[in-house]
Design a protein around this motif. Structure first.
Motif, mmCIF file in Angstrom:
data_model
loop_
_atom_site.group_PDB
_atom_site.id
_atom_site.type_symbol
_atom_site.label_atom_id
_atom_site.label_comp_id
_atom_site.label_asym_id
_atom_site.label_seq_id
_atom_site.Cartn_x
_atom_site.Cartn_y
_atom_site.Cartn_z
ATOM 1 N N HIS B 13 32.123 45.022 44.803
ATOM 2 C CA HIS B 13 31.725 44.092 43.750
ATOM 3 C C HIS B 13 30.239 44.028 43.475
ATOM 4 O O HIS B 13 29.841 43.631 42.394
ATOM 5 C CB HIS B 13 32.249 42.692 44.088
ATOM 6 C CG HIS B 13 33.723 42.583 43.961
ATOM 7 N ND1 HIS B 13 34.348 42.230 42.798
ATOM 8 C CD2 HIS B 13 34.712 42.835 44.844
ATOM 9 C CE1 HIS B 13 35.647 42.235 42.972
ATOM 10 N NE2 HIS B 13 35.909 42.603 44.201
ATOM 11 N N GLU B 14 29.394 44.357 44.465
ATOM 12 C CA GLU B 14 27.971 44.164 44.213
ATOM 13 C C GLU B 14 27.356 45.399 43.556
ATOM 14 O O GLU B 14 26.811 46.279 44.215
ATOM 15 C CB GLU B 14 27.255 43.755 45.501
ATOM 16 C CG GLU B 14 27.457 42.258 45.691
ATOM 17 C CD GLU B 14 26.959 41.727 47.002
ATOM 18 O OE1 GLU B 14 26.017 42.315 47.551
ATOM 19 O OE2 GLU B 14 27.515 40.726 47.476
ATOM 20 N N PRO B 98 39.795 40.884 32.832
ATOM 21 C CA PRO B 98 39.815 42.177 32.114
ATOM 22 C C PRO B 98 39.592 43.361 33.039
ATOM 23 O O PRO B 98 40.328 44.354 32.968
ATOM 24 C CB PRO B 98 38.671 42.034 31.102
ATOM 25 C CG PRO B 98 38.510 40.571 30.903
ATOM 26 C CD PRO B 98 38.879 39.919 32.201
ATOM 27 N N PHE B 99 38.598 43.274 33.929
ATOM 28 C CA PHE B 99 38.284 44.422 34.783
ATOM 29 C C PHE B 99 39.444 44.760 35.710
ATOM 30 O O PHE B 99 39.751 45.935 35.929
ATOM 31 C CB PHE B 99 37.015 44.143 35.602
ATOM 32 C CG PHE B 99 35.758 44.410 34.828
ATOM 33 C CD1 PHE B 99 35.675 45.514 33.980
ATOM 34 C CD2 PHE B 99 34.654 43.575 34.935
ATOM 35 C CE1 PHE B 99 34.520 45.766 33.263
ATOM 36 C CE2 PHE B 99 33.498 43.828 34.213
ATOM 37 C CZ PHE B 99 33.433 44.921 33.372
ATOM 38 N N ALA B 100 40.115 43.732 36.257
ATOM 39 C CA ALA B 100 41.246 43.983 37.157
ATOM 40 C C ALA B 100 42.399 44.613 36.387
ATOM 41 O O ALA B 100 43.080 45.515 36.877
ATOM 42 C CB ALA B 100 41.677 42.685 37.820
ATOM 43 N N ARG B 133 41.017 55.334 32.107
ATOM 44 C CA ARG B 133 40.201 55.191 33.318
ATOM 45 C C ARG B 133 38.711 55.129 32.992
ATOM 46 O O ARG B 133 37.923 54.629 33.776
ATOM 47 C CB ARG B 133 40.468 56.377 34.266
ATOM 48 C CG ARG B 133 41.785 56.222 34.996
ATOM 49 C CD ARG B 133 42.188 57.437 35.781
ATOM 50 N NE ARG B 133 43.626 57.351 36.076
ATOM 51 C CZ ARG B 133 44.368 58.358 36.482
ATOM 52 N NH1 ARG B 133 43.821 59.547 36.649
ATOM 53 N NH2 ARG B 133 45.641 58.199 36.726
ATOM 54 N N ILE B 134 38.371 55.623 31.799
ATOM 55 C CA ILE B 134 36.956 55.570 31.397
ATOM 56 C C ILE B 134 36.491 54.120 31.294
ATOM 57 O O ILE B 134 35.307 53.817 31.476
ATOM 58 C CB ILE B 134 36.740 56.321 30.065
ATOM 59 C CG1 ILE B 134 35.322 56.867 29.996
ATOM 60 C CG2 ILE B 134 37.012 55.437 28.885
ATOM 61 C CD1 ILE B 134 35.086 57.754 28.792
ATOM 62 N N ARG B 139 32.383 48.357 34.424
ATOM 63 C CA ARG B 139 31.857 47.559 35.518
ATOM 64 C C ARG B 139 30.488 48.072 35.959
ATOM 65 O O ARG B 139 29.615 47.295 36.351
ATOM 66 C CB ARG B 139 32.845 47.620 36.689
ATOM 67 C CG ARG B 139 32.469 46.731 37.850
ATOM 68 C CD ARG B 139 33.496 46.837 38.957
ATOM 69 N NE ARG B 139 34.648 45.957 38.768
ATOM 70 C CZ ARG B 139 35.892 46.360 38.608
ATOM 71 N NH1 ARG B 139 36.176 47.642 38.560
ATOM 72 N NH2 ARG B 139 36.873 45.494 38.496
ATOM 73 N N TYR B 140 30.315 49.395 35.895
ATOM 74 C CA TYR B 140 29.079 49.980 36.432
ATOM 75 C C TYR B 140 28.014 50.218 35.367
ATOM 76 O O TYR B 140 26.852 50.377 35.672
ATOM 77 C CB TYR B 140 29.394 51.303 37.140
ATOM 78 C CG TYR B 140 30.346 51.138 38.294
ATOM 79 C CD1 TYR B 140 29.887 50.665 39.513
ATOM 80 C CD2 TYR B 140 31.691 51.410 38.148
ATOM 81 C CE1 TYR B 140 30.757 50.485 40.580
ATOM 82 C CE2 TYR B 140 32.569 51.233 39.208
ATOM 83 C CZ TYR B 140 32.101 50.779 40.415
ATOM 84 O OH TYR B 140 32.953 50.594 41.462
#
Lengths: 269, 269, 269, 269
Positions: B13-14, B98-100, B133-134, B139-140
């Motif tokens: 997460h960080e 959303p991210f999950a 998957r893109i 997140r990054y």
């Protein structure tokens, strides 16, 4: 001898020198570079290259001679610069700077076939390598340096744009491939093939060699084309801002704000 | 156990952690995501997909394994976050973020055919779903977040533009349909069909698969094409302004005005 | 006589005079210029030029008569201006100003065939020369002068752009020629021929008469098309800035900054 | 009665009222307008218009009924406004306002064939006139008003642009006609015909139905295409500036400068 070396150094390295002879030499080199590029371009026109074999050869030999002498003199005089002090070590350090490498690449295609047995195809490629002589301009061209500064300054933002456009391109092409593949299996044959359509659409070039024909494909294509406007808009804005700032800097920080005409106080820090 | 959980949480997460191992893991995941997108794209090239059936399968299985473990570890460790406290309730709340959901969608296409009897066509569609998957990149990626912020900030103005362009598109296509329909009844067969021409013209893509041939149609088309320049100009300006502001914000509000070079005092309020 | 001369001078030279008669005369000349351009354009439509031979001829003779009288009166009255004092010397100095030359060129195509024996092909070219009458507008048009000022002010930056685009064009076309020549030897036959593709791509016009077909050529073409966006973006920004500044100047330096709405204090130099 | 009239007036004229019922009515009218536009567009698709003759007719009759009632109520209540006081005179003055005329035009195509004997072709044109119902949106749409303000504010600059582009178009097309006419007499048949190429090139649409083939024509075409970038750049910048200013105004003059983030002090005057 030392005095000659200093004078030669001035001729070769002091780009903005206002000495009349140095300036004449600079104009001569720049003209020669441009004529070289022009010659390479014209040589690809078959009717010209067949008719004027000798003049093209002579001009190339003359150019390579000038550029070789220039390169050797640069190597000889570079030690005048503090940064490249040292008879051998300094010269090697100079030889691997980008500008010195460009100078080397500019003359190498002429000498290579003399020492190495090369097939004809490679020799033909080498001839186009002569075009790289245009890079020699970089040393003299104020404008290319401005552009370079802008790109360096706005690097971060431009990377954001490039990344966004690439993601958009991949997603758009994949969707279009899935939608159009069954209707035009030959044209939209794979995602990489569809990406050619994607680039032509997002950049609004639109050659017209590939386009969707199904209603769903056209609907999707319309949305992608409209998003493509954004793909143009964003780097346009970033580069514009970058140029405005760079030009501002060059005009002396005490210039006028390009927008409000107010005098600009230099900010401390 | 609790210590392991904390460490795993940090890994997953960080995003901006500067720990060497966390950073290496981040690079690994990002690389894997890109390789996945690349693989899906290459798999659509028939010659490649037939020749390298096994490597593609193995790589996909490996990726899904990694992403599955990542997803499960995220589910396990999410309770470390204040927001998702609660063994079951917190995890469910996390699972619908959303991210999950994106993480789940990224692996689901692999497991679905195992549990459900699906026809071949649907399975083929599922393979393209792997492209989603893109979205895990979100997140990054700092840049996608910047773009998201710009779009959110300029929402109102962009809606004005989209609406204006749509009205222009409807009016232009309707007029052109009325003018060209009798001369090219097959090409300009209806207003929705003419809208494909409208989009290609207003965005200046201009595929060349549809164009007016009558003098009146060409006169109308010329005016629409000229208006299309405005259709590009307006969103371009809006996005440019938005980006400039967003980047300014990020650089710390005490930066320099991109235009006048004046120090910017943060306004109270 | 001197009084008549002064009045005629006012009619011909004081563009922004608010005298009712002077204004009416100005409108008459501008209308005549536009009708002339319109006539030349329409004359190239064969069906029209054959049907209305006489009206076209009469209108041209009438226009030339007016423009000739205008030119002679200008020559007669120019000495009223301090700059062109001197019965003969002043008039010669006036005759070689750009505007006076334009006025001469506007009428010359009519008189030339009377004095010189010309072949038909040249006479046809002369007829198109009548289009240059549009340049007479320059004297009356505020907007063309604004554009001229912008171009003059931003000269340096625009040259940077033109140079960058030319280098990009040469490099892009040379690479594409080398990549595509073997696959499409007829289409990409030489670098100059490939430059037609290069311009169409960098400007995003994309006619679709030339495009790469090999995978490598398409990859290269995609990169060039994406770089072409920059080729549009940069001059766009420069011209925009230039226009904004020029318009600002015209509105009186005490206007409002177009961006921050702040009052602009005139900077002492 | 007077109270009813006031309430009706509020429903019809107070666009930004926050009363729940008024807002619901507004949404209903806007939805109806959009559905009307959608219906007209779909009706041109033959397969749909033949299959759903009755639903299209019913929906049109219903819409016209609503719009007619709305128009009559507007006429009745307009006297509530100070500007249109006077039983007959005020109503006539109201009926000739742009918005009232648009409302009339929106319903007229339905009633005209009842009173006048019209041929079929004209009736078909009348059906497309129903598209003008989209103009009714003008009253409700904040964004169209913003656009209108921008265009009004930048009128002068946009006229400069339009004029410049037109001159460029005329000159470019005339030159290209003269150069290409002998090589492609059918395609570049006259200057007006060549102007279609000119527009496609200057706007960078580039359909590809017309393009020069001679070396000189391509050289000229390349220069024109490059100048076309300017033709896009200039209005783009003007509209961008205009939008930025307009949005600034709307946000309350005490907003933040979109560029430097500084608080803007309202200038006296």
């Amino acid at each position: 001898m030392q005095k000659v070396k200093k004078r030669v150094y001035e001729f070769l390295h002091e780009v903005s020198s206002s000495d009349r002879h140095v300036r004449a030499f600079r104009v001569f080199i720049i003209t020669l570079i441009f004529l070289n590029v022009f010659a390479v371009i014209l040589e690809t026109v078959e009717s010209l290259s067949l008719q004027y074999v000798i003049p093209f050869k002579v001009f190339d030999a003359f150019s390579v001679f000038v550029f070789t002498v220039e390169y050797l003199l640069r190597l000889w005089t570079c030690t005048t610069d503090e940064k490249f002090r040292g008879t051998l070590k300094g010269r090697i350090r100079f030889a691997v700077t980008p500008f010195a490498l460009v100078d080397l690449i500019a003359i190498l295609p002429f000498y290579l076939p003399m020492f190495l047995p090369l097939d004809l195809r490679f020799i033909r490629a080498l001839r186009l390598f002569r075009l790289l002589r245009i890079l020699k301009m970089g040393r003299y061209s104020e404008s290319l340096r401005t552009l370079g500064n802008v790109l360096k300054e706005e690097k971060e933002e431009l990377l954001v744009t490039v990344f966004t456009v690439l993601v958009l391109l991949v997603v758009a092409s994949s969707l279009m491939y899935f939608v159009e593949n069954s209707a035009q299996p030959k044209v939209f044959s794979s995602i990489p093939a569809t990406m050619w359509w994607g680039v032509a659409t997002l950049t609004t070039v639109g050659y017209g060699d590939m386009y969707p024909v199904t209603p769903l494909g056209r609907f999707l294509g319309a949305i992608i084309a409209l998003l493509g406007i954004g793909a143009i808009a964003i780097p346009a804005g970033i580069l514009t801002n970058g140029f405005a700032k760079e030009i501002l800097k060059k005009r002396g920080k005490s210039g006028m704000c390009p927008y409000c005409g107010k005098e600009i106080e230099k900010t401390s820090k």
